[in-house]
Motif scaffolding. Structure first.
Motif: not given
Length: 413
Positions: A153, A175-177, A187, A223, A257
């Protein structure tokens, strides 16, 4: 198999009011078992940014302004240091900002890279470096934290001089992978973003600041109300807060995830109004922080400081009610730790939930300070379980400390 999976997910998503279990009615006592740091020692020289316990049962510590990772034994002895100042492979740019283990791989994040170490702590197997622009947020993403599957991340950085923004009908920050090359894979989840900036439109010299009641944690993912589990397999977060519901609730979520919902609990709470005393105190502290009253070596004149305080107070705002949760920590044993509302006496109340989202007990921390920011928690909790808590504080004269507390879970009548 699909029917069994669906049944498990449906049970996990049942509201807590229906599946709640009796929690210990009295706080679990803490006993300090270890303290690292002292006025005479040079083992810790700056604030702790992150720490992790490795497969060798050693403590790996990242500190601000320190271009290395300090490795301690669990009784507090310095074993070695990893890295040195520089920009080459194995070097640390400015400071080790985050550290962790995925299997037998040590990862270390610095200013804008993550380095992976396996067989040799001086020569990384891979150096990951990229910058991904996210114009809709006014930010960019650099390598942040490693995940269990080898992806990662990002760490958000503002690019337009403003606070991060979430725009559109469904506000929130994705919250992007990310792949190791910086490609967006998917996401994981959306971080609720309630607008936590204090804007200073009246004075262009004051950039937006984060609100004391909605500040980001001093250690962890970086975050709002979200944390990555220590093994990198999931994200624990507070979702929507339903203040107008009957009764009011907030959503406690665990998301894999890959984006699968592993836990969704509706936790009831009683909204607490912001008192005038707290409003005045936080306004004064926020104004003082913006004016540099809590930092040493400020070159601002008192006239400039007074002007800055007035400008900060002029735009400071407070919600009607306190946010029900201030911080989230994912436990090493599957527990979920929630720091609840700020109190007038500033005693931190941490609630400990099990992996099913049922409240087990509470921990109270009424002393210490985790940073120079006066509204930050007493203890910057870095690692936690049912049995112990690892965290960082500041002592007198800005001396940093690491603490290990044992938890006595004996439930007093």
């Amino acid at each position: 198999m699909r029917l069994l999976t669906a049944l498990i997910v449906s049970l996990l998503c049942v509201p807590s009011a229906l599946r709640g279990q009796a929690a210990c009615p009295t706080p679990w006592p803490l006993e300090e078992a270890l303290r690292i740091g002292s006025p005479e020692s040079t083992d810790l020289v700056a604030s702790v940014l992150d720490l992790a316990i490795g497969p060798d049962s050693a403590l790996y510590v990242a500190q601000a302004m320190v271009p290395s990772v300090t490795v301690f034994s669990l009784d507090g002895r310095v074993l070695r240091r990893i890295g040195r100042a520089g920009q080459g492979p194995g070097d640390i740019q400015l400071a080790a900002r985050a550290v962790g283990w995925i299997g037998d791989t040590l990862w270390v994040a610095d200013f804008n890279r993550i380095q992976l170490f396996t067989s040799d702590e001086h020569r990384p197997e891979q150096v990951i470096q990229f910058s991904l622009g996210v114009p809709e947020e006014g930010s960019s993403l650099t390598p942040g934290r490693m995940l269990a599957d080898g992806t990662l991340v990002g760490r958000r950085r503002t690019t337009d001089g403003q606070a991060w923004s979430s725009r559109g009908e469904n506000p929130g920050l994705a919250l992007r992978r990310l792949s190791r090359s910086g490609e967006v894979l998917d996401t994981i989840t959306t971080i609720e973003w309630p607008g936590n900036a204090v804007e200073h439109e009246r004075d262009a010299r004051l950039f937006p600041g984060q609100h004391p009641l909605r500040d980001l944690p001093p250690i962890g993912l970086g975050e709002y109300l979200a944390a990555v589990t220590p093994n990198g397999s999931a994200v624990v977060q507070i979702g929507k807060v339903h203040e107008d519901a009957t009764p009011p609730t907030f959503d406690l979520l665990v998301i894999s995830i890959r984006g699968d919902t592993l836990l969704h609990r509706s936790v009831e709470y009683e909204p607490r109004e912001v008192t005038r005393v707290m409003e005045r105190r936080l306004a004064d502290e926020y104004a003082g922080w913006r004016a540099g009253d809590y930092t040493q070596g400020s070159e601002l004149t008192e006239t400039t400081r007074a002007r800055t305080r007035r400008a900060a107070r002029g735009v400071f705002w407070m919600p009607e009610h306190l946010p029900p949760v201030r911080q989230v920590v994912a436990g090493t044993d599957g527990t979920i730790w929630l720091l609840r509302e700020m109190r007038e006496d500033r005693v931190d109340i941490w609630e400990v939930y099990d992996s099913d989202g049922a409240l087990e007990g509470t921990v109270e921390i009424g002393h210490g300070r985790s940073s120079l920011v006066p509204w930050d928690p007493r203890l910057a909790v870095a690692l936690a379980s049912r049995d112990e808590v690892w965290g960082a504080t500041y002592g007198d004269f800005g001396i940093p400390y690491i603490h290990r507390y044992l938890i006595d879970r004996t439930c007093a009548p």
